[in-house]
Design an enzyme around this catalytic site. Structure first.
Site, PDB file in Angstrom:
ATOM      1  N   HIS A   1      73.047   5.085  32.735  1.00  0.00           N
ATOM      2  CA  HIS A   1      72.310   6.318  33.050  1.00  0.00           C
ATOM      3  C   HIS A   1      73.108   7.566  32.644  1.00  0.00           C
ATOM      4  CE1 HIS A   1      69.052   4.357  35.329  1.00  0.00           C
ATOM      5  NE2 HIS A   1      69.988   3.522  35.738  1.00  0.00           N
TER       6      HIS A   1
ATOM      7  N   ASN B   1      63.686   3.710  39.340  1.00  0.00           N
ATOM      8  CA  ASN B   1      63.371   3.815  37.921  1.00  0.00           C
ATOM      9  C   ASN B   1      61.909   4.178  37.746  1.00  0.00           C
ATOM     10  OD1 ASN B   1      65.902   3.088  36.649  1.00  0.00           O
ATOM     11  ND2 ASN B   1      65.567   0.987  37.322  1.00  0.00           N
TER      12      ASN B   1
ATOM     13  N   TYR C   1      77.284   1.566  43.592  1.00  0.00           N
ATOM     14  CA  TYR C   1      77.027   2.969  43.251  1.00  0.00           C
ATOM     15  C   TYR C   1      78.074   3.918  43.823  1.00  0.00           C
ATOM     16  CZ  TYR C   1      72.609   2.306  40.807  1.00  0.00           C
ATOM     17  OH  TYR C   1      71.661   1.971  39.881  1.00  0.00           O
TER      18      TYR C   1
END
Length: 486
Positions: A59, A131, A341
């Site tokens: 990303h 997404n 993350y």
């Protein structure tokens, strides 16, 4: 915010959400193993490991904007989360992105699009990291890194390699549903404003009485769906590599504020056990005939970033940022992301990334984490818990309802198959029931074009035909004709 115990402040995570406990880790029963979904334990350990003193891997290319969400319907029977109570208005920041491309890549390349939202709630930050597709390529985080490596550059010539991509996909049949989305024209959206967003994972909601529900988020664009054909997307790469960033920025600048309807699917907690598809499998959707979408509100983007680096590049989204009323499910990919993350952000931005203005909660932080590179707001003494000196204390009853009973032997295993858990049944339904004749023709053409790259080997091309024949024989025959295979 203080609790009922001598006015002591409530312990929080670094994102400002209430800490679940000062003393106890999350385990399977009192004697069972600890759980990766215990994001507070992971945060404390990872932060501690970095107390002494890069471009995103995934990303990397993206843009974003500020906005707000308003809830118009009463869903208090499903969740006690403050941001989802009727009449609530919550500020947010949304970052759109491509997945595989680097920071300098073109916006309109065929790729899924990230759709990550940070909500600045009265109970700390809540992040929804999704997404523009309701599913994903793999269902177990053991394969995530390998999947990304297959989409990135080769080790020898530093080139993207279609043969490498198809090699992974055709050896991973669970990818078929997502690859069908990717190879359709939804793999090349005309703009970020004209695509849906999805939380993709299954999440837990629980109400004030502790009743539990499984939910999925659907964020429906109010601008309508618009996609590029493969030819249009390719032409735009040459015309304007930053087309999607420019489109969003210019639209907001001229006052054309994009908006999305916020919908949820809700499954009663007990129905997950024998639902026809595994409801926690990220490669599957819940058919709307079983669980229809319920509209609960909408959100709007109305302000551009003042500084791209400070607000878009330094934004750190983490699905482990939950507020009371919302929790994780047994979705294996979600469980992996709860750790992955925030740990990525600690490496990429620094251990104190949540003190940056774009990531900082709008509520006071009472955390026992300390020091590390670039920290400018430290807790005063005492810097440990438990303590008898008036330091913050966790308010454990805030999370009453986020636990549930599980049993089973510790093992490495695929999901237990449910009645209709076949990897090709849902992409087949997409081909048969959703795509138009034009969509089907474009999907076939896009697959053939992608699988005709000069680096594709005959063996992998044969597997490509088999892969799509498993989805539907007409699709497989079309791909075979296009590739010149019998």
């Amino acid at each position: 915010m203080t609790d009922r115990n001598n006015g002591r402040p409530r312990t929080t995570t670094d994102s400002g959400t209430p800490a679940p406990s000062d003393e106890f880790s999350l385990s399977v029963g009192p004697e069972g193993p600890l759980l990766l979904q215990d994001h507070y334990l992971i945060q404390k350990m990872a932060q501690f490991n970095r107390e002494r003193v890069p471009e995103r891997v995934v990303h990397a290319k993206g843009g974003g904007a500020h906005g707000f969400m308003e809830i118009t319907e009463d869903v208090s029977q499903f969740t006690k989360a403050g941001l989802f109570q009727k009449g609530a208005r919550t500020e947010l920041f949304l970052r759109f992105s491509t997945v595989a491309g680097e920071l300098g890549s073109a916006d309109t390349q065929r790729d899924p699009r990230g759709f990550a939202i940070k909500f600045y709630t009265d109970e700390g930050n809540y992040d929804l990291v999704g997404n523009n597709t309701p599913i994903f390529f793999v269902r177990d985080p053991q394969k995530f890194q390998d999947f990304i490596h297959s989409q990135k550059r080769r080790a020898d010539n530093h080139m993207r390699d279609h043969n490498m991509q198809w090699d992974f996909w055709t050896l991973s049949p669970e990818s078929a549903h997502q690859v069908t989305f990717l190879m359709s024209d939804r793999g090349t959206p005309a703009s970020w404003r004209h695509m849906h967003g999805f939380g993709s994972h299954t999440f837990l909601w629980y109400n004030a009485a502790g009743e539990k529900f499984w939910i999925k988020y659907h964020l429906r664009t109010e601008q309508g769906i618009k996609n590029f054909t493969d030819a249009e997307a390719t032409a735009m790469i040459a015309q304007d590599a930053d087309f999607h960033i420019r489109d969003l920025y210019d639209a907001i600048k001229r006052g054309d504020h994009p908006s999305w309807t916020v919908n949820v699917q809700i499954m009663p907690f007990e129905e997950a056990a024998d639902y026809r598809f595994n409801p926690f499998d990220l490669t599957k959707v819940w058919p709307h005939g079983d669980y229809p979408e319920i509209t609960i509100g909408r959100f709007t983007l109305d302000r551009n970033p003042a500084n791209y680096f400070a607000e878009v590049e330094q934004a750190g989204f983490e699905p482990s940022n939950f507020v009371p009323g919302i929790g994780p499910s047994p979705d294996k990919m979600l469980q992996g992301r709860l750790f992955s993350y925030p740990d990525t952000h600690r490496y990429r931005i620094g251990p104190n990334y949540q003190q940056l203005p774009i990531n900082a909660p709008r509520v006071p932080v009472h955390s026992y984490n300390r020091d590390g590179a670039m920290r400018y707001a430290n807790m005063p003494d005492p810097v440990y818990a438990p303590n008898s000196m008036g330091g913050p204390a966790a308010f454990e009853d805030l999370y009453a309802g986020d636990t549930y009973h599980v049993t089973g032997e510790i093992m490495r295993s695929a999901y237990r198959p449910h009645a209709e858990d076949d990897d090709f049944v849902q992409p087949r339904a997409l081909w048969e029931n959703v795509l138009s004749d034009e969509d089907r023709a474009n999907l076939t053409s896009n697959i053939v074009g992608h699988a005709s790259a000069p680096e594709m080997t005959p063996e992998v091309q044969k597997r490509v035909v088999e892969y799509w024949t498993n989805v539907h024989k007409d699709l497989g025959q079309g791909v075979a004709r296009g590739l010149g295979l019998d």
